[in-house]
Design a protein around this motif. Structure first.
Motif, PDB file in Angstrom:
ATOM      1  N   PHE A 106       3.236   8.137  -0.283  1.00 36.62           N
ATOM      2  CA  PHE A 106       1.927   8.483   0.319  1.00 36.62           C
ATOM      3  C   PHE A 106       0.973   7.293   0.273  1.00 36.62           C
ATOM      4  N   VAL A 107       0.875   6.637  -0.872  1.00 32.67           N
ATOM      5  CA  VAL A 107      -0.022   5.484  -1.000  1.00 32.67           C
ATOM      6  C   VAL A 107       0.433   4.351  -0.084  1.00 32.67           C
ATOM      7  N   THR A 108       1.759   4.156   0.004  1.00 32.95           N
ATOM      8  CA  THR A 108       2.286   3.102   0.879  1.00 32.95           C
ATOM      9  C   THR A 108       1.923   3.375   2.335  1.00 32.95           C
ATOM     10  N   MET A 109       2.091   4.618   2.783  1.00 31.48           N
ATOM     11  CA  MET A 109       1.755   4.965   4.164  1.00 31.48           C
ATOM     12  C   MET A 109       0.249   4.833   4.418  1.00 31.48           C
ATOM     13  N   LEU A 110      -0.541   5.182   3.407  1.00 29.26           N
ATOM     14  CA  LEU A 110      -1.987   5.063   3.553  1.00 29.26           C
ATOM     15  C   LEU A 110      -2.392   3.601   3.711  1.00 29.26           C
TER      16      LEU A 110
END
Length: 458
Positions: free
Chosen positions: A53-57
């Motif tokens: 999730f953090v990577t996609m954000l």
């Protein structure tokens, strides 16, 4: 038919949609929170989901701030699609496809509203990729089918929302253009009205001066006459002095003595009086001319401090030719601060009110009285102009400030005086009102001493 400004509509649409960004972020955080809750008993799966999730954000921030500007929307969205599908498939495969992760399908359907055809392709590609991988991982078929339907329904809803918003923006653009046109027309009308009011003020001022011209000429003629008589007397006196001097020079002292005894006592007494009368006459003429110049140069001057006593004296001086045959004019002037105003316009207002008072008294066929009084009330000046005329009939009291309304006979008034007077007082931040009855009428002027400070305080 107004022409739509497409670039303006696109800017307004982007601004409108940007206001939904915080809501979309909250929903995204909610989905991720539910996913973490579903994986609460599997710490490694939670960590993988959170890292994904953090990577996609972070990736979306990079795409929007860097890649979009350099490569354009198509390349950016293609790259976003590939990364999203890859990250989602790998993460879901590792975490076992928890139920909340399927909510990302309708989420994407609700939050993408760019190029319609391209976003449909991207959404279908995303859905098909996830469905195939889920089936490959032996997930029950009902779940992919259900959320595929929800994603397509969300996309249809988004298209309808986009169409409605754009239509509303187009309609608002039409209304905005119509308002702009109406504002431009109103501005032009205001400018035209101000020009008309300026011309009416000038015309009314000239009409007032013209009406008073003969009386002013008479007012000037009287001092001119006794100045002329005094100068003629002084001329004769100088001739008598010259005869005495000539007799002395010719060696005829007896003749000089007789001339001196006969003429000098009289000349010595009357000559100073003649000089004094000449000075009084010239001062009277100077006062009348100064008053006429002040009323004649009202337009275009900036606001300056005005001695109210001098202004009242000026107006009374000019109006005296209208007043002296019908009324006695009395002034009750209190000492006050200087009034910051357009001096000529204030004198014009006073002149109109005094002349109107004289006309009201003239209609009674009896000699009356006009009283002009001033008083200071805090930060405001009050000027009252009272007469002993017949008063204003109740039937016309509401109309006396209307332009071109007059109760005078045809040819005796234009109906502009009171309307222009109220306009002048209003522009100075003051009020012009009246009280009336059978014993006469009193007009009340109230003005702030410093209109600029009053407006700033308001």
């Amino acid at each position: 038919m107004p022409v739509h400004d497409s670039s303006s509509i696109e800017r307004r649409y982007a601004d409108t949609m940007s206001r939904l960004t915080p809501l979309a972020a909250v929903v995204g955080l909610g989905i991720q929170g539910m996913t973490l809750a579903a994986l609460w008993d599997r710490p490694r799966a939670m960590a993988v989901s959170l890292v994904a999730f953090v990577t996609m954000l972070a990736l979306n921030v990079y795409l929007n701030m860097v890649v979009l500007e350099r490569r354009g929307p198509r390349t950016t969205e293609l790259f976003r699609l590939v990364v999203s599908v890859t990250t989602s498939v790998l993460t879901n495969h590792y975490t076992g496809w928890p139920l909340p992760t399927w909510l990302w399908l309708p989420y994407h359907g609700l939050t993408t509203d760019g190029h319609r055809k391209w976003n449909w392709i991207a959404l279908v590609s995303f859905v098909v990729a996830l469905d195939l991988c889920a089936i490959h991982d032996h997930q029950r078929l009902v779940r992919p089918l259900l959320f595929t339907f929800l994603a397509i329904a969300a996309r249809v809803f988004t298209d309808a929302r986009v169409a409605i918003v754009r239509r509303m923006l187009e309609e608002s653009e039409v209304h905005r253009q119509a308002l702009d046109a109406a504002n431009a027309k109103l501005h032009a009308e205001i400018v035209a009205r101000e020009e008309m009011e300026s011309r009416l003020r000038q015309a009314q001022k000239l009409e007032a001066v013209g009406r008073l011209a003969s009386g002013v000429a008479h007012e000037i003629n009287t001092p001119v006459q006794f100045v002329n008589d005094s100068v003629s007397f002084l001329s004769d006196a100088l001739t008598g002095f010259a005869r005495v001097i000539e007799a002395h020079r010719a060696g005829r002292p007896d003749v000089a003595r007789v001339e001196a005894e006969e003429d000098l006592p009289f000349l010595m007494t009357e000559a100073p009086r003649a000089v004094e009368l000449t000075k009084v006459g010239l001062e009277r003429i100077t006062a009348i001319v100064r008053s006429m110049r002040q009323i004649a140069h009202a337009d275009g001057q900036k606001m300056e401090p005005l001695d109210v006593t001098q202004a009242v004296t000026t107006a009374v001086t000019i109006a005296m030719s209208e007043c002296k045959l019908v009324a006695d004019v009395e002034t009750r002037l209190e000492a006050s601060r200087l009034l910051v105003c357009h001096g000529g316009e204030i004198v014009q207002v006073l002149l109109n009110l005094i002349v109107n008072a004289a006309h009201a008294i003239r209609d009674t066929h009896e000699r009356g009285r006009i009283v002009v009084s001033t008083a200071q009330h805090g930060e405001r000046l009050r000027i009252d102009v009272s007469d002993t005329g017949l008063g204003i009939p109740e039937s016309v009291q509401e109309r006396i400030f209307e332009p071109f309304f007059t109760t005078k006979k045809i040819g005796q008034g234009t109906g502009q005086g009171l309307a222009i007077a109220r306009g002048i007082i209003t522009r100075h931040g003051g009020t012009l009102t009246f009280t009336t009855g059978h014993a006469g009428t009193t007009f009340h002027i109230e003005l702030p001493f410093e209109p600029a400070k009053l407006n700033a305080a308001a």
